[in-house]
Design an enzyme around this catalytic site. Sequence first.
Site, PDB file in Angstrom:
ATOM      1  N   ASP A  58      13.738 -63.466 -35.809  1.00 38.10           N
ATOM      2  CA  ASP A  58      12.793 -63.896 -36.843  1.00 38.10           C
ATOM      3  C   ASP A  58      11.783 -64.833 -36.188  1.00 38.10           C
ATOM      4  OD1 ASP A  58      11.366 -65.110 -38.869  1.00 38.10           O
ATOM      5  OD2 ASP A  58      13.085 -65.249 -40.226  1.00 38.10           O
ATOM      6  N   TYR A 147      -4.302 -65.147 -46.298  1.00 38.82           N
ATOM      7  CA  TYR A 147      -4.191 -64.111 -45.270  1.00 38.82           C
ATOM      8  C   TYR A 147      -5.426 -64.112 -44.365  1.00 38.82           C
ATOM      9  CZ  TYR A 147      -3.920 -59.401 -43.239  1.00 38.82           C
ATOM     10  OH  TYR A 147      -3.887 -58.338 -42.369  1.00 38.82           O
ATOM     11  N   LYS A 151      -6.115 -64.699 -40.166  1.00 39.48           N
ATOM     12  CA  LYS A 151      -6.720 -63.696 -39.278  1.00 39.48           C
ATOM     13  C   LYS A 151      -7.962 -64.254 -38.587  1.00 39.48           C
ATOM     14  CE  LYS A 151      -3.531 -60.837 -39.895  1.00 39.48           C
ATOM     15  NZ  LYS A 151      -2.635 -60.531 -38.788  1.00 39.48           N
ATOM     16  N   THR A 182      -0.245 -47.984 -43.210  1.00 39.76           N
ATOM     17  CA  THR A 182       1.088 -48.365 -42.732  1.00 39.76           C
ATOM     18  C   THR A 182       1.906 -48.844 -43.926  1.00 39.76           C
ATOM     19  OG1 THR A 182       0.584 -50.708 -42.424  1.00 39.76           O
ATOM     20  CG2 THR A 182       0.089 -49.274 -40.560  1.00 39.76           C
TER      21      THR A 182
HETATM   22  N1  LIG Z   1      -2.165 -52.272 -42.252  1.00 39.89           N
HETATM   23  C1  LIG Z   1      -3.390 -52.749 -42.385  1.00 39.89           C
HETATM   24  O1  LIG Z   1      -4.180 -52.278 -43.215  1.00 39.89           O
HETATM   25  C2  LIG Z   1      -3.865 -53.870 -41.518  1.00 39.89           C
HETATM   26  C3  LIG Z   1      -5.225 -54.159 -41.498  1.00 39.89           C
HETATM   27  C4  LIG Z   1      -5.687 -55.206 -40.691  1.00 39.89           C
HETATM   28  C5  LIG Z   1      -4.808 -55.947 -39.941  1.00 39.89           C
HETATM   29  N2  LIG Z   1      -3.469 -55.645 -39.990  1.00 39.89           N
HETATM   30  C6  LIG Z   1      -2.568 -56.486 -39.215  1.00 39.89           C
HETATM   31  O2  LIG Z   1      -1.882 -55.698 -38.275  1.00 39.89           O
HETATM   32  C7  LIG Z   1      -0.566 -56.210 -38.071  1.00 39.89           C
HETATM   33  C8  LIG Z   1       0.454 -55.098 -38.274  1.00 39.89           C
HETATM   34  O3  LIG Z   1       0.319 -54.589 -39.574  1.00 39.89           O
HETATM   35  P1  LIG Z   1       1.143 -53.309 -40.058  1.00 39.89           P
HETATM   36  O4  LIG Z   1       0.324 -52.653 -41.087  1.00 39.89           O
HETATM   37  O5  LIG Z   1       1.634 -52.558 -38.885  1.00 39.89           O
HETATM   38  O6  LIG Z   1       2.371 -54.056 -40.803  1.00 39.89           O
HETATM   39  P2  LIG Z   1       3.818 -53.522 -41.236  1.00 39.89           P
HETATM   40  O7  LIG Z   1       3.919 -52.056 -41.083  1.00 39.89           O
HETATM   41  O8  LIG Z   1       4.108 -54.134 -42.565  1.00 39.89           O
HETATM   42  O9  LIG Z   1       4.740 -54.223 -40.136  1.00 39.89           O
HETATM   43  C9  LIG Z   1       4.840 -55.610 -40.081  1.00 39.89           C
HETATM   44  C10 LIG Z   1       5.727 -55.987 -38.922  1.00 39.89           C
HETATM   45  O10 LIG Z   1       5.836 -57.412 -38.878  1.00 39.89           O
HETATM   46  C11 LIG Z   1       7.179 -57.747 -38.607  1.00 39.89           C
HETATM   47  N3  LIG Z   1       7.491 -59.068 -39.158  1.00 39.89           N
HETATM   48  C12 LIG Z   1       7.111 -59.581 -40.351  1.00 39.89           C
HETATM   49  N4  LIG Z   1       7.625 -60.805 -40.516  1.00 39.89           N
HETATM   50  C13 LIG Z   1       8.344 -61.077 -39.393  1.00 39.89           C
HETATM   51  C14 LIG Z   1       9.126 -62.188 -38.951  1.00 39.89           C
HETATM   52  N5  LIG Z   1       9.282 -63.289 -39.716  1.00 39.89           N
HETATM   53  N6  LIG Z   1       9.725 -62.128 -37.744  1.00 39.89           N
HETATM   54  C15 LIG Z   1       9.609 -61.034 -36.966  1.00 39.89           C
HETATM   55  N7  LIG Z   1       8.885 -59.943 -37.326  1.00 39.89           N
HETATM   56  C16 LIG Z   1       8.264 -59.972 -38.525  1.00 39.89           C
HETATM   57  C17 LIG Z   1       7.995 -56.657 -39.290  1.00 39.89           C
HETATM   58  O11 LIG Z   1       9.223 -56.535 -38.631  1.00 39.89           O
HETATM   59  P3  LIG Z   1      10.670 -56.638 -39.366  1.00 39.89           P
HETATM   60  O12 LIG Z   1      10.512 -56.133 -40.746  1.00 39.89           O
HETATM   61  O13 LIG Z   1      11.567 -55.847 -38.486  1.00 39.89           O
HETATM   62  O14 LIG Z   1      10.961 -58.090 -39.289  1.00 39.89           O
HETATM   63  C18 LIG Z   1       7.128 -55.431 -39.042  1.00 39.89           C
HETATM   64  O15 LIG Z   1       7.486 -54.836 -37.806  1.00 39.89           O
HETATM   65  C19 LIG Z   1      -0.392 -57.375 -39.053  1.00 39.89           C
HETATM   66  O16 LIG Z   1      -0.616 -58.567 -38.375  1.00 39.89           O
HETATM   67  C20 LIG Z   1      -1.495 -57.134 -40.070  1.00 39.89           C
HETATM   68  O17 LIG Z   1      -1.945 -58.326 -40.665  1.00 39.89           O
HETATM   69  C21 LIG Z   1      -2.977 -54.622 -40.742  1.00 39.89           C
END
Ligand SMILES: NC(=O)c1ccc[n+]([C@@H]2O[C@H](COP(=O)([O-])OP(=O)(O)OC[C@H]3O[C@@H](n4cnc5c(N)ncnc54)[C@H](OP(=O)(O)O)[C@@H]3O)[C@@H](O)[C@H]2O)c1
Length: 244
Positions: A58, A147, A151, A182
């Site tokens: 974590d 959020y 960022k 995602t």
């Molecule tokens: N999806 C979008 O539209 C989007 C757009 C712009 C930017 N982003 C950014 O891109 C990044 C990835 O997004 P995503 O869409 O791939 O998200 P996602 O599919 O929801 O995955 C989030 C990841 O964060 C990990 N996580 C969350 N809290 C945690 C903690 N306390 N300790 C360790 N791991 C933790 C989760 O792992 P576990 O569940 O295994 O802990 C999971 O692997 C994020 O920073 C997000 O803000 C996403």
Amino acid sequence: MFDGKTVLVTGATSGIGFATAQRLLVEGARVVAVGRNAQRLDELVRLGGDAVMPLAFDLTAFARYQETLAAVPALDGLVHSAGIVENNPLRFFSLETHQRIVAINQTAPLALVAELARGNKLNTGSSVVLLSSILGAHVGIKGTASYAGTKAALAAFARVMALELAHKGIRVNCVAPGMVQTELVDQLHQLSDEALQADRARYPLGKRYATAQEVAAAIRFLLSADAAFMTGQTIVVDGGFTAQ
Ligand SMILES: NC(=O)c1ccc[n+]([C@@H]2O[C@H](COP(=O)([O-])OP(=O)(O)OC[C@H]3O[C@@H](n4cnc5c(N)ncnc54)[C@H](OP(=O)(O)O)[C@@H]3O)[C@@H](O)[C@H]2O)c1
């Protein structure tokens, strides 16, 4: 391309982090995969075998950083993709929600890079990539101040870290995606299918959200020697959304 290289990927259990880990494995890297979801970590191990070092951790357990990261091998790359999104509109502002978002999205990457740098775990010439968002610098959406602030901080971190680590040839950059399909987006239950459809139509390239693989491709570029003279920068991957 990444033969003999070791890259630590946070958020490796889902979405962009998972796609990045997969891509790096295909290209010969050894991946230190960080996440809390043990099943998804096992899935990565099944995919990558010995090339995957799972690290169930974590990232908001800051008191455990020193001990946990001491076990990590020297790295050629670090990708911080772990993050959460939660609405926190002014009218219903919750300090608890704000602090939850800040802990993983903002404090974790700073503490992580600091600990790895102090422990000499970042090899000369290594590359750090932080996952920002177009909400960090380019556009605003109601309810996302907590959020978006985290960022925006990442772009600032990249600039400062780039300067502090340049003497070791370590580069630090951000990738700022628009919406990416995602699990993070799947969780946005407050949007109806019609609203999501209308939102996707605002993306000039293909009237769709990015795929995790398209974002992973930009991360891969920043990790690679092709980006050897880039540091302190942010690459936007948004299908032309912010070009409008
Ligand atoms: N999806 C979008 O539209 C989007 C757009 C712009 C930017 N982003 C950014 O891109 C990044 C990835 O997004 P995503 O869409 O791939 O998200 P996602 O599919 O929801 O995955 C989030 C990841 O964060 C990990 N996580 C969350 N809290 C945690 C903690 N306390 N300790 C360790 N791991 C933790 C989760 O792992 P576990 O569940 O295994 O802990 C999971 O692997 C994020 O920073 C997000 O803000 C996403």
